[in-house]
Design a protein around this motif. Structure first.
Motif, PDB file in Angstrom:
ATOM      1  N   ASP A  80       3.776  12.764  13.118  1.00 33.43           N
ATOM      2  CA  ASP A  80       3.985  14.140  12.643  1.00 33.43           C
ATOM      3  C   ASP A  80       4.185  14.181  11.132  1.00 33.43           C
ATOM      4  OD1 ASP A  80       3.759  15.060  15.205  1.00 33.43           O
ATOM      5  OD2 ASP A  80       5.915  15.269  15.551  1.00 33.43           O
ATOM      6  N   ALA A  81       4.773  13.109  10.582  1.00 38.03           N
ATOM      7  CA  ALA A  81       5.019  13.042   9.133  1.00 38.03           C
ATOM      8  C   ALA A  81       3.827  12.458   8.392  1.00 38.03           C
ATOM      9  CB  ALA A  81       6.268  12.205   8.860  1.00 38.03           C
ATOM     10  N   ALA A  82       2.722  12.199   9.125  1.00 45.30           N
ATOM     11  CA  ALA A  82       1.499  11.635   8.544  1.00 45.30           C
ATOM     12  C   ALA A  82       1.722  10.244   7.970  1.00 45.30           C
ATOM     13  CB  ALA A  82       0.933  12.571   7.471  1.00 45.30           C
ATOM     14  N   LEU A  83       2.705   9.521   8.509  1.00 45.65           N
ATOM     15  CA  LEU A  83       2.956   8.136   8.108  1.00 45.65           C
ATOM     16  C   LEU A  83       2.208   7.235   9.096  1.00 45.65           C
ATOM     17  CD1 LEU A  83       6.746   8.476   7.279  1.00 45.65           C
ATOM     18  CD2 LEU A  83       4.962   7.762   5.660  1.00 45.65           C
ATOM     19  N   SER A  84       1.104   6.695   8.649  1.00 46.65           N
ATOM     20  CA  SER A  84       0.238   5.936   9.545  1.00 46.65           C
ATOM     21  C   SER A  84       0.725   4.506   9.731  1.00 46.65           C
ATOM     22  CB  SER A  84      -1.189   5.938   9.005  1.00 46.65           C
ATOM     23  OG  SER A  84      -1.230   5.303   7.733  1.00 46.65           O
ATOM     24  N   PHE A  85       0.370   3.922  10.892  1.00 48.55           N
ATOM     25  CA  PHE A  85       0.696   2.516  11.166  1.00 48.55           C
ATOM     26  C   PHE A  85      -0.404   1.948  12.052  1.00 48.55           C
ATOM     27  CE2 PHE A  85       2.911   5.315  14.098  1.00 48.55           C
ATOM     28  CZ  PHE A  85       2.588   4.811  15.349  1.00 48.55           C
ATOM     29  N   GLU A  86      -0.539   0.638  12.027  1.00 47.53           N
ATOM     30  CA  GLU A  86      -1.620  -0.015  12.776  1.00 47.53           C
ATOM     31  C   GLU A  86      -1.339  -0.020  14.276  1.00 47.53           C
ATOM     32  OE1 GLU A  86      -2.068  -3.872  11.100  1.00 47.53           O
ATOM     33  OE2 GLU A  86      -2.576  -3.121   9.091  1.00 47.53           O
ATOM     34  N   ASN A  87      -0.156  -0.458  14.654  1.00 46.09           N
ATOM     35  CA  ASN A  87       0.238  -0.480  16.062  1.00 46.09           C
ATOM     36  C   ASN A  87       1.749  -0.620  16.163  1.00 46.09           C
ATOM     37  OD1 ASN A  87       0.964  -3.470  16.413  1.00 46.09           O
ATOM     38  ND2 ASN A  87      -1.134  -3.598  15.635  1.00 46.09           N
ATOM     39  N   ALA A  88       2.258  -0.400  17.358  1.00 44.75           N
ATOM     40  CA  ALA A  88       3.703  -0.493  17.585  1.00 44.75           C
ATOM     41  C   ALA A  88       3.967  -1.481  18.710  1.00 44.75           C
ATOM     42  CB  ALA A  88       4.280   0.875  17.941  1.00 44.75           C
ATOM     43  N   GLU A  89       4.871  -2.407  18.470  1.00 44.57           N
ATOM     44  CA  GLU A  89       5.284  -3.380  19.481  1.00 44.57           C
ATOM     45  C   GLU A  89       6.692  -3.020  19.946  1.00 44.57           C
ATOM     46  OE1 GLU A  89       4.860  -7.368  18.017  1.00 44.57           O
ATOM     47  OE2 GLU A  89       2.961  -6.895  17.009  1.00 44.57           O
ATOM     48  N   ARG A  90       6.868  -2.978  21.264  1.00 38.96           N
ATOM     49  CA  ARG A  90       8.151  -2.558  21.828  1.00 38.96           C
ATOM     50  C   ARG A  90       8.895  -3.766  22.381  1.00 38.96           C
ATOM     51  NH1 ARG A  90       6.490   3.133  24.773  1.00 38.96           N
ATOM     52  NH2 ARG A  90       5.197   3.887  23.058  1.00 38.96           N
ATOM     53  N   PHE A  91      10.213  -3.746  22.200  1.00 32.26           N
ATOM     54  CA  PHE A  91      11.052  -4.825  22.698  1.00 32.26           C
ATOM     55  C   PHE A  91      12.251  -4.227  23.427  1.00 32.26           C
ATOM     56  CE2 PHE A  91       8.935  -6.218  18.822  1.00 32.26           C
ATOM     57  CZ  PHE A  91       8.313  -7.380  19.243  1.00 32.26           C
ATOM     58  N   ALA A  92      12.593  -4.842  24.542  1.00 35.55           N
ATOM     59  CA  ALA A  92      13.747  -4.364  25.313  1.00 35.55           C
ATOM     60  C   ALA A  92      14.326  -5.527  26.103  1.00 35.55           C
ATOM     61  CB  ALA A  92      13.327  -3.246  26.269  1.00 35.55           C
ATOM     62  N   SER A  93      15.614  -5.753  25.930  1.00 40.50           N
ATOM     63  CA  SER A  93      16.324  -6.773  26.700  1.00 40.50           C
ATOM     64  C   SER A  93      17.697  -6.195  27.025  1.00 40.50           C
ATOM     65  CB  SER A  93      16.437  -8.067  25.893  1.00 40.50           C
ATOM     66  OG  SER A  93      17.473  -7.994  24.937  1.00 40.50           O
ATOM     67  N   PRO A  94      18.495  -6.879  27.821  1.00 45.55           N
ATOM     68  CA  PRO A  94      19.799  -6.312  28.189  1.00 45.55           C
ATOM     69  C   PRO A  94      20.658  -5.874  27.007  1.00 45.55           C
ATOM     70  CG  PRO A  94      19.329  -8.216  29.541  1.00 45.55           C
ATOM     71  CD  PRO A  94      18.230  -8.143  28.523  1.00 45.55           C
ATOM     72  N   ARG A  95      20.477  -6.513  25.848  1.00 49.11           N
ATOM     73  CA  ARG A  95      21.364  -6.228  24.711  1.00 49.11           C
ATOM     74  C   ARG A  95      20.658  -5.605  23.519  1.00 49.11           C
ATOM     75  NH1 ARG A  95      23.992 -11.410  22.947  1.00 49.11           N
ATOM     76  NH2 ARG A  95      25.543 -10.072  21.944  1.00 49.11           N
ATOM     77  N   ARG A  96      19.442  -5.116  23.710  1.00 44.70           N
ATOM     78  CA  ARG A  96      18.750  -4.551  22.540  1.00 44.70           C
ATOM     79  C   ARG A  96      17.576  -3.648  22.929  1.00 44.70           C
ATOM     80  NH1 ARG A  96      18.850  -9.362  19.907  1.00 44.70           N
ATOM     81  NH2 ARG A  96      19.826 -10.226  21.759  1.00 44.70           N
ATOM     82  N   LEU A  97      17.360  -2.652  22.074  1.00 45.52           N
ATOM     83  CA  LEU A  97      16.150  -1.837  22.088  1.00 45.52           C
ATOM     84  C   LEU A  97      15.549  -1.971  20.695  1.00 45.52           C
ATOM     85  CD1 LEU A  97      17.441   1.511  23.686  1.00 45.52           C
ATOM     86  CD2 LEU A  97      16.152  -0.292  24.837  1.00 45.52           C
ATOM     87  N   ALA A  98      14.268  -2.277  20.610  1.00 45.26           N
ATOM     88  CA  ALA A  98      13.672  -2.460  19.285  1.00 45.26           C
ATOM     89  C   ALA A  98      12.218  -2.017  19.294  1.00 45.26           C
ATOM     90  CB  ALA A  98      13.782  -3.925  18.853  1.00 45.26           C
ATOM     91  N   VAL A  99      11.747  -1.678  18.096  1.00 45.95           N
ATOM     92  CA  VAL A  99      10.335  -1.351  17.921  1.00 45.95           C
ATOM     93  C   VAL A  99       9.898  -1.923  16.580  1.00 45.95           C
ATOM     94  CG1 VAL A  99      10.876   0.912  16.913  1.00 45.95           C
ATOM     95  CG2 VAL A  99       8.608   0.491  17.872  1.00 45.95           C
ATOM     96  N   LEU A 100       8.734  -2.572  16.565  1.00 44.88           N
ATOM     97  CA  LEU A 100       8.167  -3.153  15.350  1.00 44.88           C
ATOM     98  C   LEU A 100       6.859  -2.436  15.063  1.00 44.88           C
ATOM     99  CD1 LEU A 100       8.096  -5.325  13.125  1.00 44.88           C
ATOM    100  CD2 LEU A 100       6.967  -6.845  14.776  1.00 44.88           C
ATOM    101  N   LEU A 101       6.826  -1.723  13.949  1.00 41.84           N
ATOM    102  CA  LEU A 101       5.649  -0.945  13.566  1.00 41.84           C
ATOM    103  C   LEU A 101       4.855  -1.741  12.543  1.00 41.84           C
ATOM    104  CD1 LEU A 101       8.012   1.930  13.475  1.00 41.84           C
ATOM    105  CD2 LEU A 101       5.846   2.263  14.670  1.00 41.84           C
ATOM    106  N   ARG A 102       3.693  -2.206  12.942  1.00 40.54           N
ATOM    107  CA  ARG A 102       2.858  -3.040  12.074  1.00 40.54           C
ATOM    108  C   ARG A 102       2.081  -2.164  11.094  1.00 40.54           C
ATOM    109  NH1 ARG A 102       3.988  -8.570  12.417  1.00 40.54           N
ATOM    110  NH2 ARG A 102       4.268  -9.182  14.620  1.00 40.54           N
ATOM    111  N   GLY A 103       2.075  -2.600   9.819  1.00 36.13           N
ATOM    112  CA  GLY A 103       1.280  -1.918   8.808  1.00 36.13           C
ATOM    113  C   GLY A 103       1.649  -0.471   8.612  1.00 36.13           C
ATOM    114  N   SER A 163       5.945   9.181  17.564  1.00 32.22           N
ATOM    115  CA  SER A 163       5.564  10.587  17.471  1.00 32.22           C
ATOM    116  C   SER A 163       6.028  11.197  16.149  1.00 32.22           C
ATOM    117  CB  SER A 163       6.163  11.353  18.648  1.00 32.22           C
ATOM    118  OG  SER A 163       5.907  12.729  18.530  1.00 32.22           O
ATOM    119  N   GLN A 164       7.252  10.896  15.756  1.00 33.56           N
ATOM    120  CA  GLN A 164       7.777  11.455  14.509  1.00 33.56           C
ATOM    121  C   GLN A 164       7.025  10.929  13.290  1.00 33.56           C
ATOM    122  OE1 GLN A 164      12.245  12.057  14.256  1.00 33.56           O
ATOM    123  NE2 GLN A 164      12.174  10.719  16.054  1.00 33.56           N
ATOM    124  N   LEU A 165       6.660   9.655  13.309  1.00 35.13           N
ATOM    125  CA  LEU A 165       5.896   9.092  12.190  1.00 35.13           C
ATOM    126  C   LEU A 165       4.524   9.759  12.089  1.00 35.13           C
ATOM    127  CD1 LEU A 165       6.777   5.309  12.572  1.00 35.13           C
ATOM    128  CD2 LEU A 165       7.437   6.793  10.673  1.00 35.13           C
TER     129      LEU A 165
END
Length: 695
Positions: free
Chosen positions: A37-60, A33-35
């Motif tokens: 709002d800042a007009a920073l475009s991306f192709e897609n977002a991949e979400r990752f979640a495991s017991p020891r991590r929260l992550a997001v990979l923004l492609r392009g 949402s923040q990206l």
């Protein structure tokens, strides 16, 4: 604009499993949402979640947002310059605000379509990803739905669990920044047991494969979830049965492991004498095991656990789990055998020691009120009064059993088994569990009349009692789940087609309480609250709010009657004549409201002078003749459709007849004619409320 993949990872100690998916979604949603709002475009977002991590990979992800043209209008030219063409203070302020030289102001005059004004158009460079991303990360972390945050070590940072590393990689570049007082790097960590070491990420896009191949971590929550589903299902087939995989348990197990390995274990068949629900509860709630059933749906003496390690000797892991579950099942067996020695009826005395609500007495008192209300309800729906009363007396006795004390979710279920053990009639035993149906939206309803009676009586007792002591739900606070109780009552009445009047039942329920003032005011307050719950029911069916309002304006109190009328009015709105007749009813309502001192009288045919009013009077008489028999049969849809023929004579009346005639007798006769028209429709609903935006 050039793009790169951006990886953001928050490495923690084990996160709460029930909250993991929600935390992951909230974190990724905020970043995305923040990206945007800042007009920073991306192709897609991949979400990752495991017991020891929260992550997001923004492609392009774009390195920089596009530049923006910023236009600013200033004061009119005649205000910006005096009669000698010198800039005024207003012009100087505009120049200072927009970084313009005073002497250049004459070059910044444009016409806005009305007059000449000072004007400037500047090019504003777009935000750069590397400049704003860490502020976005901090905001996303701060906004996560965490009820209680913690601090660790000497750090003042707060999070749901201690955070040990932050990874921020843009393409192959490590971004320079901090979050939660930790400096971001380009490393992650592998599985706590299989690969407990730092892993250097060469490029953001390598994250998932690196963790899988070298770290023994399946970072994607969805992929890990499907792996577990497939593995557990396969183990169930190997056992000759079918693994029962509930979504809530599957999600929780997915949040507990990073490298899932499903293993099947067994327990002694003697435990199958215990109610299956108790064994399942023990395996599911305490050990997070999946149970297995045969082709008939009967519980098998097996379970499937999901380990977080790939053991060289899985037999040892299975043996350990079997050793852990045995005492749990032994406890369940002991509780069941012990509880069966005392009947539910004999346990009633103990209910006198349990307070239902401070002002409303004990649970024993509640069962007495439920029994009294059940007798009346049973008579009204043609149920066996004796069975209903017996079920009401026993309905809360399982609350004082060891089984329910240990396994709270066995409430009602345990009652069924104990009632059966006591030799109670089958319908009484089933009512022990069915009293709580429906437990949630879409849940099944009671299958026995005794179950329906107790379910209604129990809820009505609670609703009237809590309202009676002045503790109705407010905002999001509903400690006694009265909203759910109301919907349960309404569903049972509507879906089982019970001809019951809520006003009558609420009054009766209130009178059973010695601690509250059972008056008309309380009855109406509770009734309005309950009927209002129906609005959401019809919203889900796509029925407009105006239709609901048109029917409930009649202050009706029988849900089945309301339901028939709402469906009839909704069908009526599809007719071509509906809109005009609704508008006419609205017009009539307004006319009658403004007619001071008017009271409806009989229509005097000798005073009908205009052809249009004669036609309307004749049409009303004919329509009423067809309408009344249909109304008496409760066929509201056909009754309303029979009035569609009134559209043309009503339109002609308003076109050709002056209602407020100078002659008082003519005026009263015409008002009476309109009043009869309105009363005809009001026998079904106030269709004047169908006129949108004018009520």
């Amino acid at each position: 604009m050039s793009t790169r993949d951006l990886l953001i990872e928050i490495g923690t100690e084990e996160l709460p499993p029930v909250a993991l998916k929600g935390l992951s979604d909230a974190f990724a949603d905020s970043i995305e949402s923040q990206l945007k709002d800042a007009a920073l475009s991306f192709e897609n977002a991949e979400r990752f979640a495991s017991p020891r991590r929260l992550a997001v990979l923004l492609r392009g992800l774009s390195e920089q947002a596009p530049s923006q043209a910023i236009e600013a209008w200033g004061p009119p030219a005649k205000v910006a310059f005096d009669k000698d063409d010198n800039p005024t203070r207003a012009a100087e302020a505009f120049a200072q605000k927009n970084g313009l030289a005073i002497e250049d102001l004459k070059n910044h005059i444009a016409n806005d379509g009305k007059q000449d004004k000072l004007f400037v158009k500047n090019e504003q460079a777009g935000a750069k990803t590397v400049d704003v991303i860490f502020d976005m990360i901090e905001r996303a972390l701060a906004a996560l739905p965490i009820p209680k945050r913690m601090r660790w070590g000497a750090s003042r940072a707060e999070f749901v669990r201690p955070v040990h590393w932050i990874t921020s990689l843009y393409g192959s570049d490590t971004l320079d920044g901090k979050a939660l007082n930790l400096t971001a790097g380009n490393t992650t960590r592998g599985h706590r047991f299989h690969a407990n070491r730092a892993l250097t990420i060469a490029s953001a896009g390598d994250y998932e494969s690196l963790l899988r191949d070298e770290g023994k971590v399946v970072a994607s929550f969805e992929k890990r979830r499907e792996m577990i589903r497939e593995q557990v299902a396969a183990e169930g087939k190997k056992l000759g049965g079918e693994a029962v995989i509930s979504d809530d348990l599957l999600d929780e197990v997915t949040a507990l492991v990073e490298w899932p390995v499903a293993l099947a274990g067994s327990f002694e068949e003697r435990f199958l004498k215990v109610p299956a629900e108790a064994l399942i509860s023990s395996m599911k709630e305490h050990q997070k095991y999946f149970h297995v059933v045969d082709t008939n749906g009967n519980l098998m003496p097996h379970f499937i656990t999901v380990a977080n390690i790939e053991s060289a000797d899985p037999a040892q892991v299975i043996a350990g789990n079997e050793k852990v579950i045995r005492p749990r099942l032994s406890d369940a067996a002991f509780f069941f055998e012990t509880d069966c020695k005392t009947t539910l009826f004999d346990r009633r005395e103990k209910l006198k020691t349990i307070v239902f609500q401070e002002k409303l007495g004990t649970v024993f008192d509640k069962t007495e009120r439920i029994a009294a209300l059940s007798r009346v309800l049973a008579e009204k729906i043609g149920a066996d009064v004796t069975l209903a009363e017996r079920a009401a007396q026993l309905c809360k006795s399982d609350l004082v059993t060891d089984m329910v004390y240990e396994f709270a979710d066995m409430q009602g279920i345990a009652g069924y088994y104990y009632a059966s053990n006591d030799g109670e009639p089958a319908d009484v035993a089933k009512a022990m569990n069915e009293q709580y149906l429906p437990r949630f939206a879409g849940d099944t309803l009671p299958t026995t009349q005794a179950g329906s009676v107790i379910a209604l009586a129990d809820r009505l007792d609670t609703i009237t009692g809590i309202f009676g002591i002045g503790q109705p739900p407010s905002g999001s606070k509903d400690p006694f789940a009265l909203r759910r109780a109301c919907l349960g009552v309404l569903r049972i009445i509507l879906e089982q087609h019970l001809e019951l009047d809520l006003r009558e039942l609420i009054t009766l329920a209130a009178k059973q309480h010695s601690a509250i003032k059972a008056d008309d005011a309380l009855t109406e307050t509770v009734l309005v609250y309950m009927i209002e719950r129906l609005r959401a029911v019809y919203d889900e069916q796509g029925i407009p709010a105006e239709v609901f309002m048109a029917v409930t304006a009649k202050n009706l109190s029988a849900p089945l009657d309301i339901d028939r009328r709402i469906k009839a009015v909704n069908s009526f709105t599809a007719l071509g004549e509906a809109e005009a007749l609704a508008a006419a009813n609205k017009r009539v309502s307004n006319i009658l409201a403004k007619a001071e001192g008017f009271s409806t009288g009989e229509i005097n045919e000798s005073l009908l002078q205009e052809e249009a009013e004669k036609r309307l009077a004749a049409s009303l008489q004919a329509a009423s003749g067809a309408f009344q028999p249909l109304l008496e049969k409760g066929d509201f849809e056909a009754a309303l459709k029979s009035l569609a023929s009134l559209r043309e004579p009503v339109d002609s009346f308003f076109d050709d007849v002056m209602v407020n005639a100078d002659d008082p007798s003519l005026k009263k006769n015409r008002l009476s004619l309109l009043s009869h028209l309105r009363e005809l429709f009001l026998q079904v609903a106030d269709i004047s409320l169908l006129v949108p935006g004018k009520n």
